[in-house]
Design an enzyme around this catalytic site. Structure first.
Site, PDB file in Angstrom:
ATOM      1  N   HIS A 188       5.614   4.870   1.904  1.00 38.82           N
ATOM      2  CA  HIS A 188       6.064   6.010   2.731  1.00 38.82           C
ATOM      3  C   HIS A 188       7.074   5.510   3.773  1.00 38.82           C
ATOM      4  O   HIS A 188       8.096   6.152   4.013  1.00 38.82           O
ATOM      5  CB  HIS A 188       4.886   6.643   3.491  1.00 38.82           C
ATOM      6  CG  HIS A 188       3.958   7.432   2.624  1.00 38.82           C
ATOM      7  ND1 HIS A 188       4.329   8.569   1.968  1.00 38.82           N
ATOM      8  CD2 HIS A 188       2.646   7.245   2.318  1.00 38.82           C
ATOM      9  CE1 HIS A 188       3.298   9.050   1.290  1.00 38.82           C
ATOM     10  NE2 HIS A 188       2.266   8.256   1.485  1.00 38.82           N
ATOM     11  N   CYS A 207       0.867  -1.175   0.000  1.00 39.09           N
ATOM     12  CA  CYS A 207       0.000   0.000   0.000  1.00 39.09           C
ATOM     13  C   CYS A 207       0.908   1.229   0.000  1.00 39.09           C
ATOM     14  O   CYS A 207       2.093   1.137   0.332  1.00 39.09           O
ATOM     15  CB  CYS A 207      -0.848  -0.070   1.269  1.00 39.09           C
ATOM     16  SG  CYS A 207      -1.523   1.482   1.825  1.00 39.09           S
ATOM     17  N   ARG A 228      -2.197   3.788 -15.772  1.00 38.91           N
ATOM     18  CA  ARG A 228      -3.340   3.644 -14.867  1.00 38.91           C
ATOM     19  C   ARG A 228      -4.645   4.074 -15.524  1.00 38.91           C
ATOM     20  O   ARG A 228      -5.702   3.494 -15.265  1.00 38.91           O
ATOM     21  CB  ARG A 228      -3.079   4.424 -13.582  1.00 38.91           C
ATOM     22  CG  ARG A 228      -2.001   3.726 -12.764  1.00 38.91           C
ATOM     23  CD  ARG A 228      -1.701   4.392 -11.465  1.00 38.91           C
ATOM     24  NE  ARG A 228      -1.084   3.429 -10.546  1.00 38.91           N
ATOM     25  CZ  ARG A 228      -0.766   3.706  -9.301  1.00 38.91           C
ATOM     26  NH1 ARG A 228      -0.989   4.908  -8.811  1.00 38.91           N
ATOM     27  NH2 ARG A 228      -0.220   2.787  -8.525  1.00 38.91           N
ATOM     28  N   ASP A 253      -6.031  11.332 -14.175  1.00 42.13           N
ATOM     29  CA  ASP A 253      -4.744  10.958 -13.569  1.00 42.13           C
ATOM     30  C   ASP A 253      -3.679  11.561 -14.467  1.00 42.13           C
ATOM     31  O   ASP A 253      -4.011  12.187 -15.495  1.00 42.13           O
ATOM     32  CB  ASP A 253      -4.602   9.418 -13.470  1.00 42.13           C
ATOM     33  CG  ASP A 253      -3.587   8.991 -12.416  1.00 42.13           C
ATOM     34  OD1 ASP A 253      -2.393   9.297 -12.590  1.00 42.13           O
ATOM     35  OD2 ASP A 253      -3.967   8.377 -11.407  1.00 42.13           O
ATOM     36  N   THR A 295       1.063   3.507   2.075  1.00 44.00           N
ATOM     37  CA  THR A 295       1.619   3.716   3.419  1.00 44.00           C
ATOM     38  C   THR A 295       2.936   2.956   3.583  1.00 44.00           C
ATOM     39  O   THR A 295       3.899   3.472   4.157  1.00 44.00           O
ATOM     40  CB  THR A 295       0.605   3.216   4.484  1.00 44.00           C
ATOM     41  OG1 THR A 295      -0.640   3.834   4.213  1.00 44.00           O
ATOM     42  CG2 THR A 295       1.045   3.538   5.884  1.00 44.00           C
ATOM     43  N   CYS A 310     -10.660   1.252  20.415  1.00 43.68           N
ATOM     44  CA  CYS A 310     -10.576   1.116  21.873  1.00 43.68           C
ATOM     45  C   CYS A 310     -11.775   0.398  22.484  1.00 43.68           C
ATOM     46  O   CYS A 310     -11.666  -0.232  23.519  1.00 43.68           O
ATOM     47  CB  CYS A 310     -10.394   2.491  22.509  1.00 43.68           C
ATOM     48  SG  CYS A 310     -11.888   3.509  22.538  1.00 43.68           S
ATOM     49  N   CYS A 335     -13.083   6.034  15.775  1.00 48.56           N
ATOM     50  CA  CYS A 335     -12.483   5.978  17.117  1.00 48.56           C
ATOM     51  C   CYS A 335     -11.192   6.796  17.146  1.00 48.56           C
ATOM     52  O   CYS A 335     -10.273   6.546  16.374  1.00 48.56           O
ATOM     53  CB  CYS A 335     -12.177   4.525  17.484  1.00 48.56           C
ATOM     54  SG  CYS A 335     -11.190   4.379  18.987  1.00 48.56           S
ATOM     55  N   GLY A 342      -8.469  10.854  -0.722  1.00 45.00           N
ATOM     56  CA  GLY A 342      -7.048  11.141  -0.956  1.00 45.00           C
ATOM     57  C   GLY A 342      -6.461  11.958   0.179  1.00 45.00           C
ATOM     58  O   GLY A 342      -7.141  12.829   0.749  1.00 45.00           O
ATOM     59  N   ILE A 343      -5.214  11.649   0.530  1.00 43.96           N
ATOM     60  CA  ILE A 343      -4.586  12.336   1.670  1.00 43.96           C
ATOM     61  C   ILE A 343      -3.550  13.335   1.155  1.00 43.96           C
ATOM     62  O   ILE A 343      -2.522  12.938   0.603  1.00 43.96           O
ATOM     63  CB  ILE A 343      -3.933  11.315   2.625  1.00 43.96           C
ATOM     64  CG1 ILE A 343      -5.002  10.336   3.130  1.00 43.96           C
ATOM     65  CG2 ILE A 343      -3.233  12.012   3.777  1.00 43.96           C
ATOM     66  CD1 ILE A 343      -4.477   9.180   3.949  1.00 43.96           C
ATOM     67  N   CYS A 384     -16.991   4.416  19.496  1.00 43.20           N
ATOM     68  CA  CYS A 384     -17.003   2.950  19.531  1.00 43.20           C
ATOM     69  C   CYS A 384     -18.318   2.453  20.123  1.00 43.20           C
ATOM     70  O   CYS A 384     -18.965   1.555  19.587  1.00 43.20           O
ATOM     71  CB  CYS A 384     -15.847   2.420  20.366  1.00 43.20           C
ATOM     72  SG  CYS A 384     -14.285   2.378  19.467  1.00 43.20           S
TER      73      CYS A 384
HETATM   74  P1  NAD Z   1      -1.946   6.001  -5.259  1.00 40.16           P
HETATM   75  O1  NAD Z   1      -0.935   6.958  -4.767  1.00 40.16           O
HETATM   76  O2  NAD Z   1      -1.512   4.689  -5.815  1.00 40.16           O
HETATM   77  O3  NAD Z   1      -2.846   6.712  -6.365  1.00 40.16           O
HETATM   78  C1  NAD Z   1      -3.022   8.078  -6.466  1.00 40.16           C
HETATM   79  C2  NAD Z   1      -3.144   8.405  -7.940  1.00 40.16           C
HETATM   80  O4  NAD Z   1      -3.416   9.789  -8.077  1.00 40.16           O
HETATM   81  C3  NAD Z   1      -1.858   8.116  -8.726  1.00 40.16           C
HETATM   82  O5  NAD Z   1      -2.142   7.262  -9.825  1.00 40.16           O
HETATM   83  C4  NAD Z   1      -1.408   9.519  -9.181  1.00 40.16           C
HETATM   84  O6  NAD Z   1      -0.779   9.491 -10.457  1.00 40.16           O
HETATM   85  C5  NAD Z   1      -2.738  10.256  -9.216  1.00 40.16           C
HETATM   86  N1  NAD Z   1      -2.645  11.716  -9.171  1.00 40.16           N
HETATM   87  C6  NAD Z   1      -1.683  12.514  -8.639  1.00 40.16           C
HETATM   88  N2  NAD Z   1      -1.993  13.807  -8.813  1.00 40.16           N
HETATM   89  C7  NAD Z   1      -3.185  13.846  -9.458  1.00 40.16           C
HETATM   90  C8  NAD Z   1      -4.036  14.884  -9.904  1.00 40.16           C
HETATM   91  N3  NAD Z   1      -3.710  16.166  -9.737  1.00 40.16           N
HETATM   92  N4  NAD Z   1      -5.198  14.560 -10.502  1.00 40.16           N
HETATM   93  C9  NAD Z   1      -5.539  13.263 -10.696  1.00 40.16           C
HETATM   94  N5  NAD Z   1      -4.772  12.226 -10.298  1.00 40.16           N
HETATM   95  C10 NAD Z   1      -3.609  12.511  -9.687  1.00 40.16           C
HETATM   96  O7  NAD Z   1      -2.947   5.791  -4.062  1.00 40.16           O
HETATM   97  P2  NAD Z   1      -4.151   4.760  -3.748  1.00 40.16           P
HETATM   98  O8  NAD Z   1      -3.608   3.610  -2.979  1.00 40.16           O
HETATM   99  O9  NAD Z   1      -4.996   4.505  -4.931  1.00 40.16           O
HETATM  100  O10 NAD Z   1      -4.927   5.687  -2.708  1.00 40.16           O
HETATM  101  C11 NAD Z   1      -5.570   6.870  -3.179  1.00 40.16           C
HETATM  102  C12 NAD Z   1      -5.461   7.996  -2.170  1.00 40.16           C
HETATM  103  O11 NAD Z   1      -6.190   7.649  -0.993  1.00 40.16           O
HETATM  104  C13 NAD Z   1      -4.037   8.319  -1.697  1.00 40.16           C
HETATM  105  O12 NAD Z   1      -3.946   9.716  -1.486  1.00 40.16           O
HETATM  106  C14 NAD Z   1      -3.949   7.591  -0.363  1.00 40.16           C
HETATM  107  O13 NAD Z   1      -3.008   8.178   0.500  1.00 40.16           O
HETATM  108  C15 NAD Z   1      -5.355   7.787   0.142  1.00 40.16           C
HETATM  109  N6  NAD Z   1      -5.833   6.811   1.117  1.00 40.16           N
HETATM  110  C16 NAD Z   1      -6.663   7.291   2.059  1.00 40.16           C
HETATM  111  C17 NAD Z   1      -7.223   6.429   2.976  1.00 40.16           C
HETATM  112  C18 NAD Z   1      -8.159   6.973   3.989  1.00 40.16           C
HETATM  113  O14 NAD Z   1      -8.542   6.232   4.889  1.00 40.16           O
HETATM  114  N7  NAD Z   1      -8.577   8.232   3.864  1.00 40.16           N
HETATM  115  C19 NAD Z   1      -6.921   5.065   2.941  1.00 40.16           C
HETATM  116  C20 NAD Z   1      -6.080   4.592   1.935  1.00 40.16           C
HETATM  117  C21 NAD Z   1      -5.539   5.468   1.015  1.00 40.16           C
HETATM  118 ZN    ZN Z   2     -12.872   3.994  20.455  1.00 44.54          ZN
END
Ligand code: NAD
Ligand code: ZN
Length: 340
Positions: free
Chosen positions: A43, A38, A200, A195, A40, A93, A107, A263-264, A99
């Site tokens: 990172h 993943c 992709r 993208d 993460t 928790c 949580c 997205g984060i 929870c």
């Molecule tokens: P990933 O990094 O594999 O995919 C992100 C995609 O976004 C890539 O293909 C990248 O080329 C594309 N991208 C970058 N800039 C862009 C733009 N300006 N416009 C369009 N596309 C663009 O990630 P993933 O595993 O598919 O996860 C997607 C997102 O969700 C990530 O930001 C990840 O950190 C986040 N995430 C959040 C949670 C949560 O609980 N909120 C959980 C898992 C993942």
């Molecule tokens: Zn909790």
């Protein structure tokens, strides 16, 4: 047992022998068969700013997995040795307000496996029994390994009604791709995916996107003109974490539209709130998966025909983890699975 560890606070990971985890009375020991990589994990491998802030070493990484129950704690009565399982990596928790009110995914005391406690990239994982998800026979080992990110896609895609709607998905990473498949399966009218990676975007087409746009080198105005007047985006699913994608969402979504944010972003964003206010947009942050409603729903979606296995583009043996991380880092991959 063998495990992939972040041993030192620097770039890289170390495959080493570590002691077998012991289990509490309410936990199970899972013999891990496969794990998926993943963002993460990447990172943590790269030891970037996020990892430096959130990870304490040593730590076994990994939270997307499937395997078989090898042992159960004394108080576990609903699971048995030999069952094929995956599991929710967020350990909550159980006593906070959320929870107790059935909102475990919110949580504030959540502990993540592979982040705050040892994870699944090992031959064995100890997990609270309440987090364990038995896998029905209809699901392949591969699909069972990626239920965690599928859950992110399902949780986001089901937040707002997509039936008959024009949906804009920014980001065709594995989660954006699976969200495309879900939107298609549940009856979205048009699905447009953006993208900057053609590999992709080609996959997004295979998953049922009506139109894909490579936004690389395009200005916001050029993207809006590429979208044309043929779509009325009532729902947006943000799955890239990129500022430009947020701006595109605010510009292109219709009046009264709904936007789910998964997205984060890597840093604080500056956005035009006038767009949110004057368009009357509804924004919803999405974290993880609902425990355990999303798990039930995604398993049912898979059993009733949702096809996501082609998001898995590569398989490696665990010892080839360096190659796997190079592949995921290149962007020329969907989900990558490693096996022991
Ligand atoms: P990933 O990094 O594999 O995919 C992100 C995609 O976004 C890539 O293909 C990248 O080329 C594309 N991208 C970058 N800039 C862009 C733009 N300006 N416009 C369009 N596309 C663009 O990630 P993933 O595993 O598919 O996860 C997607 C997102 O969700 C990530 O930001 C990840 O950190 C986040 N995430 C959040 C949670 C949560 O609980 N909120 C959980 C898992 C993942
Ligand atoms: Zn909790």
């Amino acid at each position: 047992m063998k495990a992939l560890l972040k041993l030192k606070p620097e770039k890289g990971l170390w495959l080493q022998d570590v002691p077998l985890p012991t289990i509490q009375d309410d936990e199970v020991l899972i013999k891990i068969k496969t794990i998926a990589l993943c963002g993460t994990d990447l990172h943590i491998y790269r030891w970037d700013g996020w990892a430096q802030k959130h990870i304490e070493t040593p730590l076994i990484i990994g939270h997307e997995f499937m395997g078989e129950i090898a042992a159960i704690g004394k108080r576990v009565t609903h699971l048995s040795v030999g069952e094929r399982v995956s599991g929710e990596g967020h350990i909550t928790c159980g006593h906070c307000r959320n929870c107790r009110e059935g909102q475990q995914h919110l949580c504030p005391n959540t502990i993540g496996i592979g982040i705050q406690r040892n994870g699944a990239f090992a031959e064995y994982l100890a997990l609270p029994a309440r987090n364990v998800i038995p896998i029905p026979p209809a699901l392949s080992d591969d699909v069972a390994t990626i239920l965690d990110p599928l859950g992110n896609a399902v949780h986001t895609a089901l937040k707002f009604d997509l039936v008959g709607e024009d949906v804009l998905i920014t980001g065709a990473g594995p989660i954006g791709l699976m969200a495309t498949a879900i939107a298609k399966q549940i009856g979205a009218k048009n699905i447009v995916v953006t993208d900057l990676n053609d590999y992709r975007l080609k996959l997004a087409k295979d998953f049922g996107a009506t139109k894909t746009i490579n936004i690389q080198d395009l200005s916001l105005t050029q993207i809006l003109s590429a979208l044309g007047k043929s779509f009325d985006f009532t729902v947006g699913l943000e799955m890239s974490g990129h500022i430009f994608a947020y701006q595109l969402m605010l510009e292109s979504l219709s009046y009264g539209a709904h936007l789910a944010l998964l997205g984060i972003p890597e840093q604080e964003l500056s956005l035009d709130f006038n767009k949110i206010i004057f368009k009357g947009l509804t924004l919803k942050g999405i974290y993880g998966r609902k425990m355990f409603e999303t798990w039930d729903k995604m398993i049912h979606l898979l059993e009733s025909g949702l096809k996501i296995s082609h998001v898995i583009t590569h398989h490696f043996k665990a010892k080839a983890f360096e190659q796997a991380f190079a592949k995921i880092g290149s962007g020329e991959a969907g989900k990558i699975i490693l096996s022991w």
